[in-house]
Design a protein around this motif. Structure first.
Motif, PDB file in Angstrom:
ATOM      1  N   MET A 180     -40.417  27.488  38.406  1.00 32.03           N
ATOM      2  CA  MET A 180     -40.358  28.706  37.624  1.00 32.03           C
ATOM      3  C   MET A 180     -40.481  28.348  36.154  1.00 32.03           C
ATOM      4  O   MET A 180     -40.074  27.272  35.731  1.00 32.03           O
ATOM      5  CB  MET A 180     -39.031  29.427  37.856  1.00 32.03           C
ATOM      6  CG  MET A 180     -38.834  29.946  39.258  1.00 32.03           C
ATOM      7  SD  MET A 180     -37.200  30.689  39.474  1.00 32.03           S
ATOM      8  CE  MET A 180     -36.158  29.256  39.287  1.00 32.03           C
ATOM      9  N   GLU A 192     -34.704  25.725  35.885  1.00 28.60           N
ATOM     10  CA  GLU A 192     -34.203  24.979  37.040  1.00 28.60           C
ATOM     11  C   GLU A 192     -33.669  25.875  38.138  1.00 28.60           C
ATOM     12  O   GLU A 192     -33.773  25.562  39.313  1.00 28.60           O
ATOM     13  CB  GLU A 192     -33.104  24.015  36.588  1.00 28.60           C
ATOM     14  CG  GLU A 192     -33.622  22.892  35.727  1.00 28.60           C
ATOM     15  CD  GLU A 192     -32.528  21.910  35.364  1.00 28.60           C
ATOM     16  OE1 GLU A 192     -31.537  21.815  36.118  1.00 28.60           O
ATOM     17  OE2 GLU A 192     -32.667  21.248  34.331  1.00 28.60           O
ATOM     18  N   GLN A 193     -33.061  27.007  37.748  1.00 21.38           N
ATOM     19  CA  GLN A 193     -32.420  27.854  38.748  1.00 21.38           C
ATOM     20  C   GLN A 193     -32.319  29.278  38.235  1.00 21.38           C
ATOM     21  O   GLN A 193     -32.160  29.512  37.035  1.00 21.38           O
ATOM     22  CB  GLN A 193     -31.023  27.320  39.060  1.00 21.38           C
ATOM     23  CG  GLN A 193     -30.310  28.054  40.162  1.00 21.38           C
ATOM     24  CD  GLN A 193     -28.955  27.446  40.478  1.00 21.38           C
ATOM     25  OE1 GLN A 193     -28.441  26.636  39.724  1.00 21.38           O
ATOM     26  NE2 GLN A 193     -28.378  27.835  41.595  1.00 21.38           N
ATOM     27  N   ALA A 194     -32.392  30.230  39.149  1.00 17.82           N
ATOM     28  CA  ALA A 194     -32.174  31.637  38.838  1.00 17.82           C
ATOM     29  C   ALA A 194     -31.293  32.221  39.931  1.00 17.82           C
ATOM     30  O   ALA A 194     -31.421  31.850  41.096  1.00 17.82           O
ATOM     31  CB  ALA A 194     -33.500  32.385  38.779  1.00 17.82           C
ATOM     32  N   THR A 211     -31.353  33.489  45.140  1.00 14.33           N
ATOM     33  CA  THR A 211     -31.602  32.438  44.164  1.00 14.33           C
ATOM     34  C   THR A 211     -33.093  32.186  43.990  1.00 14.33           C
ATOM     35  O   THR A 211     -33.915  32.526  44.845  1.00 14.33           O
ATOM     36  CB  THR A 211     -30.931  31.107  44.594  1.00 14.33           C
ATOM     37  OG1 THR A 211     -31.449  30.723  45.858  1.00 14.33           O
ATOM     38  CG2 THR A 211     -29.414  31.266  44.665  1.00 14.33           C
ATOM     39  N   ASN A 212     -33.390  31.567  42.871  1.00 14.52           N
ATOM     40  CA  ASN A 212     -34.727  31.097  42.503  1.00 14.52           C
ATOM     41  C   ASN A 212     -35.790  32.184  42.633  1.00 14.52           C
ATOM     42  O   ASN A 212     -35.616  33.273  42.104  1.00 14.52           O
ATOM     43  CB  ASN A 212     -35.057  29.808  43.241  1.00 14.52           C
ATOM     44  CG  ASN A 212     -34.009  28.738  42.894  1.00 14.52           C
ATOM     45  OD1 ASN A 212     -33.568  28.678  41.751  1.00 14.52           O
ATOM     46  ND2 ASN A 212     -33.618  27.960  43.861  1.00 14.52           N
ATOM     47  N   LEU A 213     -36.891  31.948  43.333  1.00 14.88           N
ATOM     48  CA  LEU A 213     -37.985  32.926  43.372  1.00 14.88           C
ATOM     49  C   LEU A 213     -37.545  34.262  43.936  1.00 14.88           C
ATOM     50  O   LEU A 213     -37.999  35.322  43.496  1.00 14.88           O
ATOM     51  CB  LEU A 213     -39.186  32.376  44.160  1.00 14.88           C
ATOM     52  CG  LEU A 213     -39.924  31.206  43.518  1.00 14.88           C
ATOM     53  CD1 LEU A 213     -41.036  30.716  44.430  1.00 14.88           C
ATOM     54  CD2 LEU A 213     -40.476  31.589  42.152  1.00 14.88           C
TER      55      LEU A 213
END
Length: 117
Positions: A1, A102-104, A112-114
């Motif tokens: 990302m 790195e992270q969402a 999380t993430n995408l």
């Protein structure tokens, strides 16, 4: 990302938002900012008195996109935020910065993430 941070002229916001929405960008944060770069401010006259404006109003856009969509988003922002043809825009059209994310995490669901985008 990738996180894309862009400083643009305020009157270009709607065009940029529409271009990004057309790409499928699902979220965007906008902050009113003031700054200077090559433009370095300007002189204005108010009630007959001349004064120098050292910081120019801009908008800061922040968005996170999948890495494979970053180049498209950057192109959309730069093409719609530019005030003229490539190489002929005016000083102060803005800047774009790209950072790795790195992270969402989506707070509401824990995705999380995408999936959080």
């Amino acid at each position: 990302m990738k996180m894309i941070i862009a400083a643009i002229k305020p009157f270009k916001l709607d065009e940029v938002r529409e271009a990004l929405t057309g790409l499928g960008v699902s979220g965007l944060m906008v902050t009113e900012i003031k700054g200077f770069g090559a433009q370095a401010g300007h002189t204005e006259i108010y009630r007959g008195a001349e004064y120098e404006v050292n910081f120019v109003p801009k908008l800061k856009l922040e968005l996170v996109v999948p890495a494979d969509q970053a180049d498209q988003a950057i192109s959309a922002i730069s093409e719609t935020a530019r005030t003229g043809k490539l190489g002929e825009g005016r000083i102060g059209d803005g800047k774009i910065f790209v950072l790795d994310v790195e992270q969402a995490v989506r707070v509401r669901t824990g995705e999380t993430n995408l999936e959080a985008l």
